[in-house]
Write a protein that holds these residues in place. Structure first.
Motif, PDB file in Angstrom:
ATOM      1  N   ALA A 267       0.821  -1.213   0.000  1.00 33.51           N
ATOM      2  CA  ALA A 267       0.000   0.000   0.000  1.00 33.51           C
ATOM      3  C   ALA A 267       0.852   1.260   0.000  1.00 33.51           C
ATOM      4  N   LYS A 268       2.056   1.182   0.554  1.00 30.13           N
ATOM      5  CA  LYS A 268       2.915   2.363   0.651  1.00 30.13           C
ATOM      6  C   LYS A 268       3.690   2.640  -0.629  1.00 30.13           C
TER       7      LYS A 268
ATOM      8  N   SER B  81       4.982   3.610  -4.060  1.00 33.36           N
ATOM      9  CA  SER B  81       4.466   4.539  -5.067  1.00 33.36           C
ATOM     10  C   SER B  81       4.725   4.022  -6.473  1.00 33.36           C
TER      11      SER B  81
ATOM     12  N   HIS C 272      -3.403   4.289   1.385  1.00 36.28           N
ATOM     13  CA  HIS C 272      -2.231   5.162   1.451  1.00 36.28           C
ATOM     14  C   HIS C 272      -2.500   6.485   2.168  1.00 36.28           C
TER      15      HIS C 272
ATOM     16  N   ARG D 243      -4.248   0.456  -2.566  1.00 40.82           N
ATOM     17  CA  ARG D 243      -3.414   1.596  -2.186  1.00 40.82           C
ATOM     18  C   ARG D 243      -4.204   2.903  -2.181  1.00 40.82           C
TER      19      ARG D 243
ATOM     20  N   GLN E  97      -1.153  -3.170  -2.944  1.00 41.33           N
ATOM     21  CA  GLN E  97      -1.070  -2.321  -4.135  1.00 41.33           C
ATOM     22  C   GLN E  97      -2.463  -2.038  -4.702  1.00 41.33           C
TER      23      GLN E  97
END
Length: 335
Positions: A52-53, A55, A189, A185, A182
């Motif tokens: 999730a973090k 980029s 995020h 996210r 992901q």
């Protein structure tokens, strides 16, 4: 809270305390099984939050620098294992056979992500490329590390899983939560951005859980009766030699291939580091419970050495960059 500079960081102290706790009060029987389950959940949560973090924009921004990424991956999954195998006649006598298998496992792991990017930033290197290389190393390592372990470690280690079985377990335990993170996210995020400490807590907490569970199983099976003080001292020397060679070879390769100083910094920090966050969960999947303690001990020691050495090296790179900028400013006449 003020902490003297000569003391290790809080996480390192926590790792030492966890090993000491497992040595004095190891989890046995039903309690050990409960810790095994809790550790599996924590590792899944860790990789979910990392997914999730991460980029996608940063990865795309750095992905075009393919020559740099190839050199980093070649260093991580090619040069490192070759050094580990080639130096065996010289370094193996310094440690026990089990510890040297841990050194070989260390050589086959992916690069670390957070600290490689942080040191690249401090040293004024190519941060976008560092994000891409370190992230790609972690993802590719999910497939390459089990194959390398199956080829070079399994023949010497009873109880280690086969490559395909290992990949399946790692895909289920590490990759599936990462992909889920992901995919989610966009929703997760923003919360992570507001609560950055949550990821750090899960990151460090999961590693401490794995270390405690692994060392508990190893202590029950007599780890500290098999590892002497001289072996630990020898292991320190082995890790220092490996790190020094990788730092030197990655820097030399970057200069010989004509990379800029910014790219050289990225190659050095991404190509010479190994991931504790990925390595310990992988060891948990790849090796039998009683063997994990001895296998991850070299990684834990190497991790601390690389942090201390790379912190000094990053500041040295930064000073050189600052001095070069100052000279350019003096050489350029003001208008």
């Amino acid at each position: 809270m003020f902490q003297p500079r000569f003391l290790p960081d809080n996480f390192t102290l926590a790792l030492v305390a966890t090993v000491a706790l497992a040595s004095v009060w190891p989890a046995r029987g039903a309690l050990g099984a409960d810790f095994e389950t809790l550790t599996a959940v924590a590792i899944g949560l860790l990789f979910f939050l990392h997914g999730a973090k991460l980029s996608r924009e940063a990865i795309i921004a750095g992905a075009t620098h393919w020559r740099l990424h190839l050199l980093v991956l070649a260093s991580t999954f090619g040069l490192f294992p070759v050094l580990g195998l080639a130096l065996k006649p010289l370094l193996a006598p310094l440690v026990t056979p089990d510890l040297y298998l841990g050194v070989l496992f260390l050589c086959m792991l992916p690069a670390t992500v957070q600290s490689a990017i942080a040191f690249t930033s401090i040293a004024r290197g190519n941060v976008a490329a560092a994000v891409c290389s370190a992230s790609a190393s972690t993802l590719i390592g999910i497939f390459i590390t089990p194959v390398l372990v199956s080829l070079f470690v399994v023949p010497h280690r009873a109880g280690a899983a086969s490559a395909w079985s290992s990949i399946g377990h790692i895909m289920l335990q590490l990759m599936a939560p990462f992909v889920a993170g992901q995919l989610l996210r966009g929703w997760i995020h923003p919360w992570l951005a507001r609560h950055g400490g949550a990821l750090k807590f899960v990151d460090q907490g999961s590693i401490l859980l794995v270390v405690y569970t692994a060392f508990s199983a190893a202590v029950v099976q007599g780890l500290w009766k098999q590892v002497s003080f001289s072996s630990l001292a020898g292991l320190l020397g082995v890790c220092a030699v490996l790190l020094a060679l990788m730092l030197g070879l990655t820097g030399w390769s970057a200069r010989r291939l004509g990379f800029t100083k910014e790219d050289e910094i990225t190659i050095v920090f991404c190509g010479s580091k190994k991931s504790l966050a990925s390595g310990i969960p992988m060891a948990k999947v790849l090796f039998a419970s009683g063997a994990v303690g001895a296998v991850v001990l070299p990684l834990m020691l190497f991790h601390q050495i690389q942090l201390m050495v790379c912190a000094v090296l990053a500041r040295r790179y930064a000073r050189r960059a600052h001095a070069a900028s100052a000279q350019d400013a003096v050489a350029t006449p003001s208008r």
